[in-house]
Enzyme design. Structure first.
Site, PDB file in Angstrom:
ATOM      1  CE  LYS A  94       0.852   4.871   8.107  1.00 42.97           C
ATOM      2  NZ  LYS A  94       1.081   4.271   7.020  1.00 42.97           N
ATOM      3  CE1 TYR A 106      -3.600   2.539   0.514  1.00 42.42           C
ATOM      4  CE2 TYR A 106      -2.430   3.414   2.481  1.00 42.42           C
ATOM      5  CZ  TYR A 106      -3.644   3.541   1.611  1.00 42.42           C
ATOM      6  OH  TYR A 106      -3.947   4.629   1.421  1.00 42.42           O
ATOM      7  CG  ASP A 114       5.684   3.506   1.107  1.00 48.65           C
ATOM      8  OD1 ASP A 114       6.230   4.371   1.830  1.00 48.65           O
ATOM      9  OD2 ASP A 114       4.669   3.365   0.363  1.00 48.65           O
TER      10      ASP A 114
HETATM   11  C1  LIG Z   1       0.312   4.636   5.608  1.00 50.42           C
HETATM   12  C2  LIG Z   1       1.233   4.386   4.375  1.00 50.42           C
HETATM   13  C3  LIG Z   1       1.046   5.279   3.305  1.00 50.42           C
HETATM   14  C4  LIG Z   1      -0.136   6.478   3.237  1.00 50.42           C
HETATM   15  O1  LIG Z   1       0.283   7.532   3.978  1.00 50.42           O
HETATM   16  P1  LIG Z   1      -0.860   8.465   4.689  1.00 50.42           P
HETATM   17  O2  LIG Z   1      -0.105   9.467   5.401  1.00 50.42           O
HETATM   18  O3  LIG Z   1      -1.929   7.514   5.152  1.00 50.42           O
HETATM   19  O4  LIG Z   1      -1.310   8.996   3.446  1.00 50.42           O
HETATM   20  C5  LIG Z   1       1.972   5.054   2.401  1.00 50.42           C
HETATM   21  N1  LIG Z   1       2.593   4.104   2.219  1.00 50.42           N
HETATM   22  C6  LIG Z   1       2.962   3.250   3.277  1.00 50.42           C
HETATM   23  C7  LIG Z   1       3.697   2.109   3.268  1.00 50.42           C
HETATM   24  C8  LIG Z   1       2.122   3.269   4.400  1.00 50.42           C
HETATM   25  O5  LIG Z   1       2.006   2.388   5.559  1.00 50.42           O
END
Ligand SMILES: *Cc1c(COP(=O)(O)O)cnc(C)c1O
Length: 317
Positions: free
Chosen positions: A264, A141, A236
């Protein structure tokens, strides 16, 4: 008001009563409680019930609710103004903290969410490589931008199909899906699309399909395939960054991506995220280069202060 009454009211004005679908308790059943406050490892709802909070805002709160260092940094910064629309030293300080720690991150740009970070990293990767094709992996994701909301088609080497309403097929036609830890599925895409793939994005430690680490051999082969084909490798680390280790995945795999995305933990609970990497790629961004990217609240001083406080505690260990 009870939780039930408050949630009923929320549903009247907010779709599903929540601003992010994971908060709707869909996969655990029941109805959400309405939070009054957090305290360390606990949440307290409007009826006064205390819950041990294993979620911690889905990642940002590595030090729990109301960490005193982050809280005092936020309050002191907020008293000097909430947003300037002009640079502040807080942005440079947080950028330097990150660049000093990651030797493959020479420059970073701040945004407000992980979604923005991955979306912008892909744009600059495409701008740098001059190629539209993007490889992503089933089960990873990367936020909710159009090109990334893709589920498997009839096979790993087909174009993606949109996995959300409202995403035009035209927008996902350059997104190619591969299988995690399956290097042949990646090689097949590169071979079937010579000269077309400009970027590859992956969670180097996948946290969005359970916890699945990538095999080191798989990652080093991805590195090699990207180099061979002139594609930008994007890690990511929105979830793994500053959490799996102070560096995220690097201490486990030793692989350097061209671009890294953070979110995060980097905002300490405030809306901050970032993408960064090699200067040659990052300098393609406007105003230095031709790839446009912007944000009214990007590098917001309160969020930067929370991020500095949070990362300083992690790096102090
Ligand atoms: C949470 C998450 C996102 C998206 O971040 P948001 O601040 O919710 O837009 C993207 N990549 C990974 C791996 C994530 O866990």
């Amino acid at each position: 008001m009870t939780n039930k009454e408050a949630f009923g009211l929320a549903k009247k004005y907010i779709p599903g009563g929540v601003d992010s679908p994971v908060r709707a308790f869909g996969s655990v059943g029941g109805e959400p409680f309405i939070v009054e406050r957090g305290e360390g490892a606990y949440l307290v709802d409007i009826e006064g019930n205390r819950y041990l909070d294993f979620i911690q805002s889905w990642g940002p709160l590595i030090f729990g609710h109301c960490d005193p260092d982050i809280e005092s940094a936020v309050i002191a910064t907020a008293k000097k103004g909430l947003s300037f629309g002009a640079p502040s030293n807080l942005e440079t300080r947080l950028a330097k903290l990150i660049c000093d720690e990651f030797k493959n991150v020479e420059k970073v740009r701040f945004v407000s969410s992980g979604t923005e970070a991955t979306m912008s990293a892909i744009r600059v990767a495409r701008g740098f490589s001059g190629k539209d094709g993007l490889i992503k992996f089933e089960g990873c994701y990367h936020g909710h931008s159009d090109a990334l909301l893709v589920k498997a088609g009839s096979g790993a080497t087909t174009y993606g199909n949109a996995s959300s309403g409202g995403v035009p097929a035209d927008v996902v036609k350059n997104t190619y899906l591969a299988r995690y830890n399956d290097i042949e599925s990646v090689r097949a895409i590169f071979e079937a699309n010579p000269g077309k793939i400009g970027a590859l994005i992956i969670e180097p430690i996948a946290g969005n399909m359970g916890l699945v680490p990538a095999d080191n051999e798989f990652l080093s082969e991805l590195r090699r395939l990207c180099d061979q084909n002139g594609a930008v490798l994007i890690f990511d680390e929105v979830m793994s960054g500053f959490r799996a280790s102070r560096h995220g995945s690097f201490e486990f795999n030793g692989i350097e991506a061209d671009l890294v995305t953070f979110g995060k933990v980097i905002g300490g609970g405030c809306p901050a995220a970032a993408f960064g990497g090699k200067a040659a790629i990052m300098d393609c961004l406007s105003p230095e280069g031709a790839v446009y990217q912007a944000g009214t609240l990007s590098g917001n001083p309160v969020a930067m202060a929370a991020g500095i406080a949070s990362l300083s505690k992690i790096f102090a260990d």
